[in-house]
Write an enzyme that holds these catalytic residues in place. Structure first.
Site, PDB file in Angstrom:
ATOM      1  CD  GLU A  61      -2.766   1.226   2.500  1.00 49.62           C
ATOM      2  OE1 GLU A  61      -3.699   2.048   2.524  1.00 49.62           O
ATOM      3  OE2 GLU A  61      -2.590   0.381   3.399  1.00 49.62           O
ATOM      4  CB  CYS A 270      -6.923   3.267   4.692  1.00 53.87           C
ATOM      5  SG  CYS A 270      -7.195   2.470   6.280  1.00 53.87           S
ATOM      6  CG  ASN A 401      -9.079  -2.246   3.686  1.00 50.86           C
ATOM      7  OD1 ASN A 401      -8.280  -3.150   3.901  1.00 50.86           O
ATOM      8  ND2 ASN A 401      -9.011  -1.080   4.320  1.00 50.86           N
ATOM      9  CD  GLU A 402      -8.525  -2.220   8.267  1.00 49.19           C
ATOM     10  OE1 GLU A 402      -8.720  -1.107   8.780  1.00 49.19           O
ATOM     11  OE2 GLU A 402      -7.405  -2.763   8.258  1.00 49.19           O
TER      12      GLU A 402
END
Length: 848
Positions: A61, A270, A401-402
């Site tokens: 990332e 993120c 994602n999350e």
């Protein structure tokens, strides 16, 4: 178990190193071995779970300047003049640039967005208005200082320069390009290019360094008068990984390749699901967009830039094509992650726009075509035009994602999966379980994944070392008929060897459960020492060098000594572990103002240990962490500073056990809730109940050990401003029960960290048994290893050991944690081996 050794740590390290240098491990092969502390019993005739070829991978990332300024080899920062305050408060369109005048030339440099732009996605460019100059070599222009301390220029290396330019001068404009230091010392012979015509044209050339410097820069000046426009000013080292154009920094790529990753997860994280989900739209395009793959492919000068979630500008020079190509280059399975249109990472928003959702679903179908489609398909042709006519072979794809909103996320996930499976049934679509290792969101998402028969679920968690030592059995009880686990992000919260030891111990449990845990990747992967938003990290670097952390050494050894199948084994445990939850009590806030009243601590047998209604002073309380602005107001204890974090006040005795803590708490203002401490032993060792934490999105009990925190139990409780909450914490031995407004909120049992962990696997190609043992304690572990009477093994094992001071941290010039190779010649179907203190050991035992 023998008593603790008193040998000083430094002497222990020296003694260990000396023994290894002599070709043996401490105690190995000794004729009078002491009585064993542990036993490991192996049954090599039985077959345990098969281990996936892709078990250990990497997650890349763009955090910590991992891409721009890191793995992406471009040396020019802000090459297209697109920086701005939306990326970072300090940024301007001329960040990293400075004006330069040679001889008597003058002029002005202005960043412009008008109809003369390079294209609609690269809107800003540099306009040089030139006033001429009569002296030889006169010219006016700009210098780029690169990332942080400057471009690292190496004598003898060649660098490819390129620029898009246009001029309004009929006779043309001469550009002079050179490498130089911050003081102006030349580092390469000048390169000149004649810009002709008032249409954008790309000009290229090569600069070969005649000297080395850590503060190099690229200077471009223009001679004469009139106006010259510049955009996409670029400087690439020719020595990229595998010589790729628009390629990767070689040393970083090689360190990643040395991990022999089974998969490459990208691009986040993120980055994927935060910011606007709108695509680039000129001219009023959102600068804070989620990562969308179509913006990152095609010619680099046509790729949009974006605000990076981690607080800087993201060029997309390293885009989806480069990610796929890198995965192929290192032999890894590509595993892209696409946005599910539900935010995560501290945000709680979901799209209610069906057209936007449909567009992202179609984008995902187009992504599969880009990766796998024939060269004459619409998106396969884009891949082919970029230099890769053959498919990349995409097999797995993750959605989201999350996310913190289980219902909204899963509704969108099912829409994505249905569309993908209808057109590409061979693709495994991966769901996720939110941002934590447990709690209400985690449990609900796992229920939804199981009910929908999802193939694989992505788990993420970052915990303290004790958590990893205490949770080796986490996956023992997972349903073998349910979804597989993709452990997409995990790490112990520091880069000391102690953290790496805890991770290694945990990884033995991942391998033992290889029938459930199919993929695992430490995170984050890369961190620039001068641009770090997150710690810990696997590989550290600056502009000149790179080095692996202690965790890198653990990950590399597990990845290169995985084996093909688990061999059933069991080990004895360490006696005397665990104890009561004991300690004082505390009150704290985090970015919030709160009031506390009516504190009472009562022992289990009814004795009052503490009472305070704050009608007097604060004599019973003292600060443990942080500062804060504490005072008595309106008969309550108030912390008034909404910027203060980690500011605990403590009262009571460290020896308190078996008690009830009661308090009334009220949030006054700020972004979170309040923190109720118990079992407080010191500044970095305590438990607290974090109510309304993480931007008031959820609540959890956290255990801090040495300052590193782990979540023990959590849910989605949020806190209302102005409402008084009655809180009770009941501590009984190792059992803790928590009550909110008279209702049981949750409970937990104090974790018991086990420092001795092992797993055994078999390498099908060599026939070797690989005995992997982690001894995360200060004493050596004399261990009797029983391979069974019928085991037909060779007498000599190859040994790889990591050992050292648990506080040791690898750096650029010192690498205290590095593997040591040796041999052990005492192997039999039963033998004794001494595992050093604070060590990870791989014994490769040959079988006949």
């Amino acid at each position: 178990m023998r008593g603790p050794r008193t040998l000083p740590a430094t002497a222990l390290i020296l003694a260990t190193a000396a023994t290894l240098a002599a070709g043996a491990l401490p105690g190995a092969g000794a004729s009078a071995a002491p009585a064993p502390d542990y036993t490991i019993t192996v049954d090599p005739r039985r077959a345990g779970p098969e281990i996936s070829d892709t078990m250990y991978g990497v997650f890349l990332e763009d955090i910590n300047f991992a891409a721009d300024g890191g793995l992406y080899a471009e040396l020019v920062r802000n090459r297209s003049f697109e920086f701005g305050p939306r990326d970072h408060a300090s940024y301007t369109p001329l960040t990293a640039w400075s004006e330069v005048a040679r001889g008597d030339a003058t002029g002005s440099a202005t960043v412009v967005d008008d109809a003369a732009r390079l294209n609609e996605t690269n809107r800003q460019y540099l306009r040089l208005d030139l006033a001429g100059g009569t002296e030889p070599g006169a010219g006016y222009g700009v210098r780029n200082a690169g990332f942080f301390t400057g471009m690292e220029i190496t004598e003898g290396d060649s660098y490819d320069f390129s620029v898009w330019a246009r001029t309004d001068q009929p006779q043309g404009t001469e550009l002079t390009v050179t490498l130089d230091t911050a003081a102006g010392t030349p580092l390469a012979a000048e390169l000149t290019r004649a810009v002709r015509g008032d249409t954008w044209t790309k000009y290229t050339g090569t600069l070969t360094a005649t000297a080395s410097a850590p503060d190099g820069g690229l200077t471009v000046t223009a001679a004469g008068g009139g106006t010259v426009r510049l955009d996409m000013v670029s400087l690439f080292p020719q020595d990229t990984f595998r010589g790729r154009e628009n390629g990767l920094r070689r040393d970083l790529a090689e360190r990643i390749a040395a991990l022999e990753p089974g998969f490459l997860r990208f691009p986040g994280g993120c980055l994927v699901n935060t910011g606007s989900h709108e695509a680039y739209q000129a001219p009023n395009w959102p600068r804070e967009r989620s990562y969308q793959w179509k913006e990152t492919v095609g010619p680099v000068e046509e790729r949009a830039v974006n605000h990076n979630f981690w607080g800087y500008n993201q060029s997309y020079g390293l885009g989806y094509f480069e990610y796929f190509q890198f995965a192929e280059d290192v032999g890894a399975m590509p595993l892209p992650v696409v946005p599910a249109l539900v935010t995560g990472c501290g945000e709680n928003r979901a799209t209610d726009d069906p057209e936007l959702l449909a567009r992202h679903i179609q984008d995902t179908l187009d992504l599969v075509e880009f990766a796998n489609g024939p060269a004459d398909s619409p998106w396969g042709s884009v891949r082919a035009e970029m230099g890769h006519p053959e498919p990349f072979g995409l097999t797995h794809l993750a959605v989201g994602n999350e996310e913190n909103l289980p219902e909204e996320y899963f509704e969108n996930f099912l829409a994505f999966r249905a569309a993908i499976e209808a057109e590409y049934p061979e693709i495994t679509v991966i769901g996720n379980s939110g941002p934590s290792a447990g709690g209400t969101t985690f449990d609900r998402l796992w229920d939804l994944n199981r009910e929908a028969d999802v193939a694989m679920v992505d788990e993420h968690y970052y915990m303290a070392p004790n958590w990893f030592l205490s949770n080796n059995e986490r996956y023992d009880s997972y349903d073998r008929a349910g979804p597989d686990v993709f452990l997409g992000e995990y790490a112990s919260r520091d880069n000391r060897f102690a953290n790496a030891l805890a991770e290694a111990a945990y990884m033995t449990g991942l391998e033992r459960n290889a029938d459930v845990v199919r993929l695992a990747s430490y995170a984050p992967l890369l961190a620039h020492t001068q641009g770090t938003q997150w710690r810990p990290d696997l590989i550290w670097f600056d502009n000149d060098a790179s080095w692996g952390s202690a965790s890198y050494e653990v990950q590399r050894l597990f990845a290169t000594n995985t084996g093909d199948r688990v061999v059933p084994s069991r080990a004895t445990t360490t006696p005397g572990l665990g104890g009561d939850v004991d300690g004082a009590v505390g009150l704290a806030t985090w970015a919030t103002s709160a009031a506390y009243d009516d504190v009472t601590v009562t022992s289990a047998d009814g004795e009052t240990l503490l009472t305070d209604d704050f009608s007097g002073g604060l004599d019973q309380w003292s600060p443990s962490t942080g500062a804060g602005t504490w005072s008595l107001a309106d008969g309550a204890l108030v912390q008034a500073d909404t910027t203060s974090t980690d500011n605990m006040l403590v009262a009571g005795d460290r020896d308190w056990v078996n008690y009830d803590l009661e308090v009334t708490a009220t949030k006054r203002s700020g972004s979170e809730g309040f923190l109720i401490g118990f079992g407080v032993q010191g500044t970095g060792d305590y438990y607290w109940w974090n109510l309304g934490g993480w931007g008031n999105t959820r609540s959890a009990v956290e255990q801090a050990v040495g300052g590193a925190k782990s979540e023990l139990v959590s849910d989605g409780t949020t806190i209302e401003t102005g409402r008084a909450y009655d809180i009770r914490v009941q501590v009984r031995g190792r059992e803790v029960t928590l009550f909110l407004d008279g209702e049981e909120w949750g409970s937990f049992t104090e974790p018991t960290p086990e420092p001795f962990r092992q797993v055994v696997t078999r390498d099908a190609e060599t026939g070797e048994l690989i005995i992997k043992v982690v001894n995360a304690q200060a004493e050596e572990a004399v261990t009797a290893i029983d391979l069974g009477r019928r085991a037909n093994v060779g007498r000599t094992a190859h040994v790889t050991t990591l050992t050292g001071d648990p506080e040791a941290v690898n750096g650029e010039t010192e690498r205290p944690i590095a593997p040591r190779e040796s041999t052990f010649r005492g192997v039999d179907h039963r033998f004794t081996y001494t595992f050093p203190p604070h060590s990870v050991t791989f014994l490769r035992v040959p079988t006949r």
